[in-house]
Structures are given as structure tokens and as C-alpha cells.
Scaffold this active site. Structure first.
Site, mmCIF file in Angstrom:
data_model
loop_
_atom_site.group_PDB
_atom_site.id
_atom_site.type_symbol
_atom_site.label_atom_id
_atom_site.label_comp_id
_atom_site.label_asym_id
_atom_site.label_seq_id
_atom_site.Cartn_x
_atom_site.Cartn_y
_atom_site.Cartn_z
ATOM 1 N N HIS A 1 11.582 38.328 19.363
ATOM 2 C CA HIS A 1 11.653 37.465 18.140
ATOM 3 C C HIS A 1 13.109 36.846 18.028
ATOM 4 O O HIS A 1 14.133 37.864 18.391
ATOM 5 C CB HIS A 1 11.293 38.152 16.853
ATOM 6 N N ASP B 1 3.247 39.103 14.952
ATOM 7 C CA ASP B 1 2.102 38.272 15.602
ATOM 8 C C ASP B 1 1.245 39.375 16.710
ATOM 9 O O ASP B 1 -0.024 39.217 16.713
ATOM 10 C CB ASP B 1 2.430 37.182 16.310
#
Length: 373
Positions: free
Chosen positions: A258, A309
Site C-alpha cells: 500500500h 483489498d
């Protein structure tokens, strides 16, 4: 002029009291995401983001009632959904258009005082879940299901999606996912929403713009692509060879790493736990096992831990949700954060107008058309 930073990375573009990411810790209005994921309902988080405080019992009961009473969507919007080419249209494109259409049926759409904006926020947040569920059912040849006023937000969404009341663990999973995705500081879609309404455009325009940004695969489409990857792998024994080949070809592993977290996404562990429980309950443990193998391998070999996710994919899949609905469900949740940022932008507005570092040719003399070679 100051030189540019690609992707505005590291640039502080505004001040906000809504959420923060400090030392890899995500918080909403100072409340740790770990506490909110375990202890709060999505309705509590909506109230927190919009009012910058946790609700009292009466305030929570009121917002639950307001959301439930505003979930029905105009029949014209349902008929519009029926008119789409359902064999080709992506649900995010359908959602973007339907939310814009909602604005045409709101008599307060262009009323800009704070109280009207709060009322519109309730209506948009309530109705976006209904749009996603209605589109899904229409696409599958089923009639939309009207919401029940006695059900909570997560429970109502599953009821409208499946036509039956959900099990407790299913409600818990969706509620947790909605809480975890609700806001994430100044991400691409949130920034898009703020830029839009900084022109003093209306809330419907801001949410439509945000959905358009979320539609991109580098932002909202990651969990859908995670499930696509897991489906391609198929069986557990294929997982590591598949990932090795991807890494050898310098291909991105969706759901890993991320941009703003150095030591891991704090949201991921909560959906990892839900994935373990749901896949075991539904006899689909291979998706969880495969995910764990991939996470451990990529973290060891590339230093990239899983993000939120990665495990939301197997959670939604275990709930029987179509893969291309994963991003619209993300939008249902993130609408709460978008609306919070829109309201905050209105409260202390200044037109957002950055500059660009020019890299074209120096000033040139104009050449008349006949003399151009």
C-alpha cells in the site's frame, strides 16, 4: 515555481478532522480502526465521520431510522437500470450514472445550506446500497427487493441483494467491511470529490465524481482483481508457482502493499479473520489458505504485506457476491467518507486550483499558415 511531485506523493493538500494515517495507524476522528472494526456498527461510523463524535443512543437510533426510511429509490431510477445493456455494462458505470440520476429527483439538489446538505447526505448514503442491490438483481433477471425499515444498514443491504434475511455472520462480515472501507484520508476518490465541490457544485456531482475515480483499477478495483487472480490459480498447489512467475515477469500482485503504509495495512487483519471464518463455514477454505500462502510468500520475498483489498475478495466471494460487485460495495462504504469530506469542504471552502510544472517548448514566434513547412 516549485517543481512537481509525480502523483502528488507526499504533498499535503488540505487540513481535515475526519481521518488520519499516522505511523501506519488508521483512525477515524481519533478512534483507532481496530476498535471501530470490532465494536461499532456502520451507522455509528457514518455518524462519527459526519459529526466528528460518536453518537449517543438516541442519536444512533435517529440516524438508523433516517437511513432505513430513505433507502427506497425512485421507480424512474429502477427503470433506467433496466434499460442498460446488462450483458456489457460494468456495475460501477451503472452506479455512477444512477447516482447522478438521483440528483434529478431530489428537490433540494441545488439547495446549499448546511441542513439541506445533511439531509441529502442521508438520502445518498441510504440509496446507494439500494442501487447496487437493485442493479445486481435486475441483471440476474430478478425484481428489486424493497428495503425493510426494521433492519440495520448492513442487514438491509444483504436482504435487498439476496431477497432473504441474512445470517448473523454474514451481517457481521458486511458491517465490518463497510466500517473498514468508510474513509481513508485524502485518497484519489476523496480528493476528486473535494475538488469537485470546491467549485460549489452540488453533493450529487461530488459523489458522482468520486465514483468515477473509484472505478479505476488502481484505486477501487483491486479486490475484484484479487479474486480474478485466485480463480486463475484455482488450487492451493498452484499458488506459489503462479506468484513466482508473476514476480519473475515483474507483474504487480493485486492486494499486496500500500502506498501509504510501510509496515502493513491495519485493516487487513480484520478481514483476514472474517475470511478464515466464512470460507470454513461455506466449505471454501482453499481461498483463505491460498491467500495466506500468497501473503506470506510475497511478504517474505518482496517485503509487501497484504492490504485491505486482499482478504475482502475472499470474504465477498464466500458470501456469494458477484466479483464485479466488489468495487460497488466499496463505494457503498466509502460514500460515508466522501460525504464527510464534502461537508467539511463546504464548511471551509476555497477553490482547489493547483499549478503544473510546464515542460513544453519555450515561447515561440507564431508562424502564419502558408509559411508552415
Amino acid at each position: 515555481m516549485t517543481t512537481s511531485t509525480k502523483g502528488l506523493e507526499g504533498i499535503v493538500a488540505t487540513q481535515s478532522s475526519i481521518s488520519s494515517i499516522i505511523d501506519d495507524q488508521l483512525s477515524y476522528v481519533g478512534y483507532k480502526i481496530d476498535d471501530l472494526a470490532v465494536k461499532s456498527s456502520f451507522e455509528e461510523v457514518i455518524y462519527l465521520l459526519w459529526n466528528l463524535k460518536l453518537p449517543t443512543e438516541d442519536e444512533l437510533a435517529r440516524i438508523k431510522t433516517e437511513l432505513a426510511e430513505n433507502m427506497e429509490i425512485p421507480n424512474a431510477v429502477i427503470e433506467h437500470l433496466r434499460s442498460y445493456d446488462l450483458s456489457t455494462v460494468h456495475p460501477m458505470a451503472a452506479l455512477r450514472t444512477a447516482v447522478s440520476l438521483l440528483g434529478l429527483y431530489d428537490s433540494e439538489a441545488d439547495v446549499m445550506d448546511p441542513e439541506a446538505n445533511k439531509r441529502k447526505a442521508i438520502r445518498i448514503q441510504a440509496k446507494i446500497a439500494t442501487i447496487v442491490a437493485a442493479f445486481s438483481r435486475i441483471r440476474n433477471g430478478q425484481d428489486p427487493v424493497k428495503p425493510k425499515k426494521n433492519l440495520g444498514y448492513a442487514e438491509n443491504f444483504l436482504y435487498m441483494l439476496n431477497g432473504k434475511e441474512a445470517e448473523d455472520i454474514e451481517i457481521e462480515a458486511i458491517n465490518k467491511a463497510l466500517v473498514l472501507h468508510a474513509d481513508h484520508e485524502l485518497n484519489a476518490s476523496t480528493f476528486t470529490a473535494r475538488v469537485c465541490v470546491a467549485t460549489l457544485s452540488d453533493i450529487y456531482s461530488g459523489i458522482t465524481a468520486a465514483i468515477s475515480a473509484l472505478k479505476g483499477p488502481l484505486h477501487g478495483g483491486a479486490n475484484e482483481n484479487v479474486m480474478k487472480m485466485l480463480t486463475e490459480i484455482g488450487e492451493e498447489e498452484n499458488a506459489i508457482p503462479y506468484i513466482e512467475e508473476k514476480l519473475k515477469n515483474k507483474e504487480k500482485i493485486m492486494g499486496m502493499g500500500h502506498r501509504v503504509y510501510q509496515n502493513g495495512d491495519p485493516r487487513a487483519k480484520h478481514l483476514k479473520k472474517m475470511s478464515e471464518e466464512l470460507t470454513k463455514l461455506t466449505g471454501q477454505e482453499k481461498w483463505y489458505n491460498m491467500s495466506v500462502e500468497i501473503e506470506e510468500y510475497v511478504k517474505e520475498s518482496k517485503g509487501l504485506p497484504a492490504n485491505v483489498d486482499f482478504y475482502s475478495a475472499s470474504v465477498y466471494h464466500s458470501l456469494g457476491i458477484d466479483h464485479d460487485l466488489f468495487t460497488p460495495i466499496f463505494a457503498v462504504s466509502r460514500t460515508s467518507g466522501w460525504l464527510a469530506h464534502i461537508l467539511e469542504q463546504y464548511d471551509n471552502n476555497r477553490l482547489i486550483r493547483p499549478r503544473a510544472e510546464y515542460t513544453g517548448p519555450e515561447l515561440q514566434d507564431y508562424v502564419e499558415l502558408p509559411q508552415r513547412g
